[in-house]
Enzyme design. Structure first.
Site, PDB file in Angstrom:
ATOM      1  CD  GLU A 245      -2.826   1.282   2.365  1.00 37.31           C
ATOM      2  OE1 GLU A 245      -2.790   0.433   3.274  1.00 37.31           O
ATOM      3  OE2 GLU A 245      -3.749   2.110   2.221  1.00 37.31           O
ATOM      4  CB  SER A 377      -0.706   9.558   9.812  1.00 36.88           C
ATOM      5  OG  SER A 377       0.072   9.235  10.959  1.00 36.88           O
TER       6      SER A 377
HETATM    7  C1  LIG Z   1      -8.611   8.927   2.154  1.00 43.30           C
HETATM    8  C2  LIG Z   1      -8.542   7.829   3.146  1.00 43.30           C
HETATM    9  C3  LIG Z   1      -8.789   6.530   2.767  1.00 43.30           C
HETATM   10  C4  LIG Z   1      -8.744   5.492   3.702  1.00 43.30           C
HETATM   11  N1  LIG Z   1      -9.042   4.233   3.301  1.00 43.30           N
HETATM   12  C5  LIG Z   1      -9.046   3.225   4.207  1.00 43.30           C
HETATM   13  C6  LIG Z   1      -9.430   1.906   3.842  1.00 43.30           C
HETATM   14  O1  LIG Z   1      -9.776   1.642   2.703  1.00 43.30           O
HETATM   15  N2  LIG Z   1      -9.439   0.953   4.787  1.00 43.30           N
HETATM   16  C7  LIG Z   1      -9.067   1.192   6.071  1.00 43.30           C
HETATM   17  O2  LIG Z   1      -9.076   0.284   6.869  1.00 43.30           O
HETATM   18  N3  LIG Z   1      -8.703   2.437   6.467  1.00 43.30           N
HETATM   19  C8  LIG Z   1      -8.702   3.449   5.562  1.00 43.30           C
HETATM   20  N4  LIG Z   1      -8.348   4.727   5.962  1.00 43.30           N
HETATM   21  C9  LIG Z   1      -8.046   4.979   7.358  1.00 43.30           C
HETATM   22  C10 LIG Z   1      -6.582   5.291   7.639  1.00 43.30           C
HETATM   23  O3  LIG Z   1      -5.802   4.161   7.561  1.00 43.30           O
HETATM   24  C11 LIG Z   1      -6.527   5.959   9.021  1.00 43.30           C
HETATM   25  O4  LIG Z   1      -7.230   7.180   8.942  1.00 43.30           O
HETATM   26  C12 LIG Z   1      -5.124   6.244   9.456  1.00 43.30           C
HETATM   27  O5  LIG Z   1      -4.435   5.081   9.704  1.00 43.30           O
HETATM   28  C13 LIG Z   1      -5.086   7.132  10.707  1.00 43.30           C
HETATM   29  O6  LIG Z   1      -5.898   6.630  11.714  1.00 43.30           O
HETATM   30  P1  LIG Z   1      -6.990   7.561  12.426  1.00 43.30           P
HETATM   31  O7  LIG Z   1      -7.843   8.133  11.387  1.00 43.30           O
HETATM   32  O8  LIG Z   1      -7.646   6.758  13.477  1.00 43.30           O
HETATM   33  O9  LIG Z   1      -6.174   8.718  13.054  1.00 43.30           O
HETATM   34  P2  LIG Z   1      -5.428   8.688  14.446  1.00 43.30           P
HETATM   35  O10 LIG Z   1      -4.708   7.424  14.582  1.00 43.30           O
HETATM   36  O11 LIG Z   1      -6.378   9.086  15.498  1.00 43.30           O
HETATM   37  O12 LIG Z   1      -4.343   9.829  14.240  1.00 43.30           O
HETATM   38  C14 LIG Z   1      -4.597  11.193  14.490  1.00 43.30           C
HETATM   39  C15 LIG Z   1      -3.286  11.920  14.477  1.00 43.30           C
HETATM   40  O13 LIG Z   1      -2.451  11.416  15.503  1.00 43.30           O
HETATM   41  C16 LIG Z   1      -1.198  11.069  15.001  1.00 43.30           C
HETATM   42  N5  LIG Z   1      -0.627   9.954  15.737  1.00 43.30           N
HETATM   43  C17 LIG Z   1      -1.235   8.813  16.112  1.00 43.30           C
HETATM   44  N6  LIG Z   1      -0.382   8.008  16.739  1.00 43.30           N
HETATM   45  C18 LIG Z   1       0.816   8.643  16.759  1.00 43.30           C
HETATM   46  C19 LIG Z   1       2.114   8.325  17.266  1.00 43.30           C
HETATM   47  N7  LIG Z   1       2.352   7.176  17.876  1.00 43.30           N
HETATM   48  N8  LIG Z   1       3.106   9.215  17.090  1.00 43.30           N
HETATM   49  C20 LIG Z   1       2.874  10.399  16.471  1.00 43.30           C
HETATM   50  N9  LIG Z   1       1.678  10.746  15.977  1.00 43.30           N
HETATM   51  C21 LIG Z   1       0.664   9.868  16.129  1.00 43.30           C
HETATM   52  C22 LIG Z   1      -1.438  10.728  13.567  1.00 43.30           C
HETATM   53  O14 LIG Z   1      -0.284  10.911  12.796  1.00 43.30           O
HETATM   54  C23 LIG Z   1      -2.513  11.735  13.189  1.00 43.30           C
HETATM   55  O15 LIG Z   1      -1.923  12.925  12.821  1.00 43.30           O
HETATM   56  C24 LIG Z   1      -8.414   5.768   5.041  1.00 43.30           C
HETATM   57  C25 LIG Z   1      -8.147   7.088   5.424  1.00 43.30           C
HETATM   58  C26 LIG Z   1      -8.208   8.116   4.503  1.00 43.30           C
HETATM   59  C27 LIG Z   1      -7.943   9.505   4.973  1.00 43.30           C
END
Ligand SMILES: Cc1cc2nc3c(=O)[nH]c(=O)nc-3n(C[C@H](O)[C@H](O)[C@H](O)COP(=O)(O)OP(=O)(O)OC[C@H]3O[C@@H](n4cnc5c(N)ncnc54)[C@H](O)[C@@H]3O)c2cc1C
Lengths: 405, 365
Positions: A245, A377
């Protein structure tokens, strides 16, 4: 280092150029991975597969072209399509993520069953990873699959599931071994989206369209053999998929397509008759990005070679997603700036019709931010680069309770 | 010497923000943004009651006679809440246009109508501000023909003020014969653009009383640029505020994400970029009224700089929200798109910086 083109390579280049010249009208617009491929896209895909311009190195018995791995051949093909601004075929989560995963860790039966229809664009997959409580902390997934009379019985919820509203299949990360530790309790299942008990609710994104979804599971039954590797191996398999990915999200050929499209716009005379390419400050912005894209493409060639030689690129691979998505964001940024006020116009056509260029670029600009977040991210990538790539110690696990600081 | 807001200005900003917070909860904003016209009659009336319509109109013409700094505070509040309300063009640039190039009679006739909220003027600058799109107008025998794209505040406008290449401006009625106004919904659904096609339209006023019409037009452009900079300031501040709040709530890996240095540093970077912008916008606005020799330079710089900072903040604040930031659920994207609009309208950063160089005599226009 040896990039001399053999006569065979030169012949291939001519052949691809001739193919594009002869068939370009049959090509759908580049992109479109966010929609179900229409007839035109499927026909184009079939044509590319037949000529070996897609899935070139995938064995014939799995539906590919079966050519031996040759990095230069792949580069010649990718380059010809991006230079011409012609769709290089379908790139979706099934093709770019699940197929290489199966090739790497799937069973013979899984490869024969799933790869062919997936690369033809007939079977669309979605990725069931993220949950409301586990995004970055993917291994905390709570969706549960209990084993009952030869079936996994799945209950739980996924979120941000791209394409779930039109996908045929899902690869799902879920908890099958609740007694084991966080990472060891997961499994990676393959299941049809038509299975009873799956409910897909669309979620509107910032583009105004519903490109992803919430997916709910209530007693969804899947035969126990629909698993990749074994029970408890889910974290390993999930990371194999994430590897692909992240390569997809940082794909330099997409960057090259962007760069070329922007250059073409900058060559058009503007309202005052002048071309932006003639203005030093604009030309320099484009050239800086071009330099970065060249670096990314060269880097990609190196990675492809290492992969072909069975070398794990480590750091070289870890940087690809963060680097590529930021570069994509800056390319889209330049494109918007080039279009100026007329580039603000925004009328997305939905799933059926093609969008106008201004709308397409605005969507790309927003989607790029989404891709900076999705697939792990930028912060998570930086942690991986620092810890796994550079060997820095992990962040201290300070106990900070929720809701306070 | 004092670099800061007066008590009244602080109060004005706060009360306007309170009003907008009350009127524009997310569901209301979402509903209003659906049309994409950038106008809502009720909101417009409410803003009028707070004195926004006549903010810059001199008291003798029924306004409050306030200055550009006050207007910038209003723009900032509107940007903060992504308010679908005509402002930069209809209530600032149009007033400046009448004041800098309208004769006494034109001012007497039109400024009170602007102050009363009756005349809502969409304004088109085209080439003079570096907008892209069509900009070919001809004034022949008192009739206006041709095309002008990208008029700001044009949705539901009662009039259009169309700038000619020589710096004069023609006011035409929206529904007059020979006027075709096409609404173009922009990516920022809280503000629309209008494309004008004119076939022998008869202007109701021709603003040509300045002895240097191009300079007068540039002052109007600069006023608009300061407003768009202030709008971005507000929108970016909103995104930063929300990112910080989210970072304090969201838990991953058993910790609030704000406790990760990566997230903390993103927030700190946003604050570090944005904080100086506030004073810059204040000064740029103040300079329009009080420092004529610097007004043009700082207006263009403020517009360009806020566009650059705004783009970074828009991305980073969205990133802090993870997948949630990319959805419509929190509505964060309204401010994101506001920032996009402010950047691309009235000339992008490259053009603005060029104008700043021209204003300082570094290069010829
Ligand atoms: C356009 C798009 C398509 C997607 N498609 C899919 C899909 O098809 N299937 C699927 O399963 N998921 C999908 N996702 C989900 C994506 O994988 C998650 O949004 C992503 O992994 C972040 O998780 P979260 O949204 O829970 O954010 P969070 O984990 O809550 O993160 C919020 C913020 O905290 C930061 N953060 C978190 N932990 C840490 C750390 N340890 N150190 C520093 N910073 C940290 C992150 O960098 C981010 O800035 C998609 C997301 C987007 C935006």
């Amino acid at each position: 280092m040896d990039l001399t083109l053999t006569p065979k390579h030169r012949a291939l280049r001519e052949e691809v150029d001739a193919f594009i010249a002869a068939h370009r009208d049959a090509a759908p617009r580049p992109g479109g991975g966010r929609k179900r491929p229409d007839r035109k896209a499927l026909d184009w895909q079939a044509l590319l597969l037949k000529h070996g311009y897609f899935a070139r190195t995938i064995p014939r018995e799995y539906g590919g072209f079966g050519a031996p791995h040759d990095v230069i051949e792949l580069a010649i093909i990718a380059d010809a399509f991006s230079r011409a601004g012609i769709s290089p075929g379908i790139h979706n989560q099934g093709i770019s993520m699940l197929v290489p995963t199966l090739l790497e860790v799937g069973t013979e039966e899984q490869k024969r069953r799933w790869i062919g229809p997936t690369i033809r664009g007939e079977t669309i997959w979605c990725q069931g990873y993220s949950e409301p409580g586990s995004g970055s902390d993917l291994a905390a997934a709570q969706t549960r699959a209990a084993v009952e009379d030869g079936h996994f019985v799945i209950n739980g919820q996924k979120i941000w599931t791209s394409s779930a509203h039109f996908a045929d299949m899902m690869f799902l990360l879920c908890r099958t071994e609740p007694d084991k530790s966080k990472h060891a309790g997961l499994s990676y299942l393959l299941l049809p989206m038509s299975a009873p008990g799956i409910e897909v609710r669309p979620l509107r994104t910032m583009t105004g369209r519903a490109e992803f979804n919430e997916t709910f599971f209530t007693d969804v039954r899947v035969p126990v053999d629909q698993i990749v590797m074994g029970r408890g191996d889910g974290w390993h398999v999930a990371n194999v998929t994430l590897k692909y990915e992240r390569m997809l999200l940082g794909d330099p050929n997409k960057l090259q397509q962007r760069l070329e499209a922007t250059r073409r716009m900058m060559e058009q005379p503007g309202a005052d008759g002048a071309r932006l390419l003639d203005r030093a400050e604009w030309r320099d912005r484009l050239l800086r990005l071009q330099g970065e894209v060249i670096a990314a493409r060269n880097h990609n060639m190196r990675l492809l070679t290492e992969t072909a030689e069975g070398v794990d690129s480590g750091l070289g691979r870890f940087i690809v997603k963060y680097h590529g998505t930021m570069l994509a964001h800056r390319l889209a940024s330049l494109a918007l700036d080039v279009m100026g006020s007329t580039g603000l116009l925004y009328e997305p056509q939905g799933e059926v019709a093609e969008d106008d260029p201004a709308t397409t670029w605005q969507i790309d600009y927003m989607y790029d931010i989404g891709l900076i977040i999705g697939g792990g991210s930028s912060n998570i990538q930086k942690n991986i680069i620092g810890e796994r790539g550079l060997g820095l110690p992990r962040e201290p696990k300070a106990a900070v309770p929720a809701g306070r600081n | 010497m004092r670099f800061g807001l007066t008590e009244d200005q602080g109060l004005f900003g706060r009360s306007l923000r309170g009003f907008l917070a009350d009127r524009l909860p997310l569901d209301a904003l979402r509903r209003l943004a659906e049309t994409g016209t950038g106008f809502d009659a009720e909101l417009w009336r409410g803003l009028g009651e707070l004195g926004l319509h006549g903010l810059l109109v001199p008291e003798e013409h029924g306004g409050a006679g306030l200055g550009m700094l006050d207007a910038a505070l209003a723009a900032e509040a509107l940007g903060y809440h992504a308010a679908p309300a005509p402002f930069a063009a209809a209530l600032v640039m149009a007033v400046q246009a009448f004041r800098s190039a309208g004769d006494a009679e034109q001012q007497r006739q039109w400024l009170p109508r602007i102050a009363a909220g009756q005349a809502r003027i969409g304004l088109g600058f085209a080439g003079l501000a570096g907008q892209t799109g069509r900009a070919a107008l001809r004034l022949e025998g008192g009739r206006l023909s041709g095309a002008l794209d990208g008029l700001m505040d044009g949705g539901e406008a009662t009039h259009f003020l169309a700038y000619l290449a020589d710096g004069r401006a023609a006011l035409i009625e929206a529904g007059a014969p020979g006027v075709t106004a096409t609404l173009r919904r922009s990516v920022d659904r809280t503000r629309a653009l209008v494309d004008l096609d004119l076939a022998g339209a008869a202007p109701v006023a021709l603003l040509q009383s300045s002895n240097d019409p191009l300079a007068a037009a540039r002052r109007v452009r600069d006023a608009g640029r300061v407003m768009l900079a202030a709008d971005t300031l507000g929108a970016a501040q909103n995104m930063l505020d929300r990112a910080v709040a989210y970072a304090n709530e969201r838990v991953q890996f058993g910790r609030v994400i704000g406790s990760f240095q990566g997230v903390k540093y993103m927030c700190a970077d946003m604050a570090t970029m944005l904080e100086p912008c506030r004073a810059m916008v204040w000064y740029a606005a103040y300079a329009q009224d009080a420092v004529p020799e610097e007004a043009a330079m700082v207006a263009s710089h403020a517009k360009a700089h806020l566009a650059e900072v705004g783009r970074e903040v828009a991305r980073l604040a969205t990133e802090v929200h993870g997948g949630m930031g990319f959805t419509d659920l929190l509505g964060l994207h309204h401010q994101f798109k506001r920032i996009t609009f402010d950047r691309q309208a009235l000339g992008g950063p490259e053009r603005c910086r060029h104008d700043a160089a021209v204003a300082q005599g570094w290069v010829a226009a």
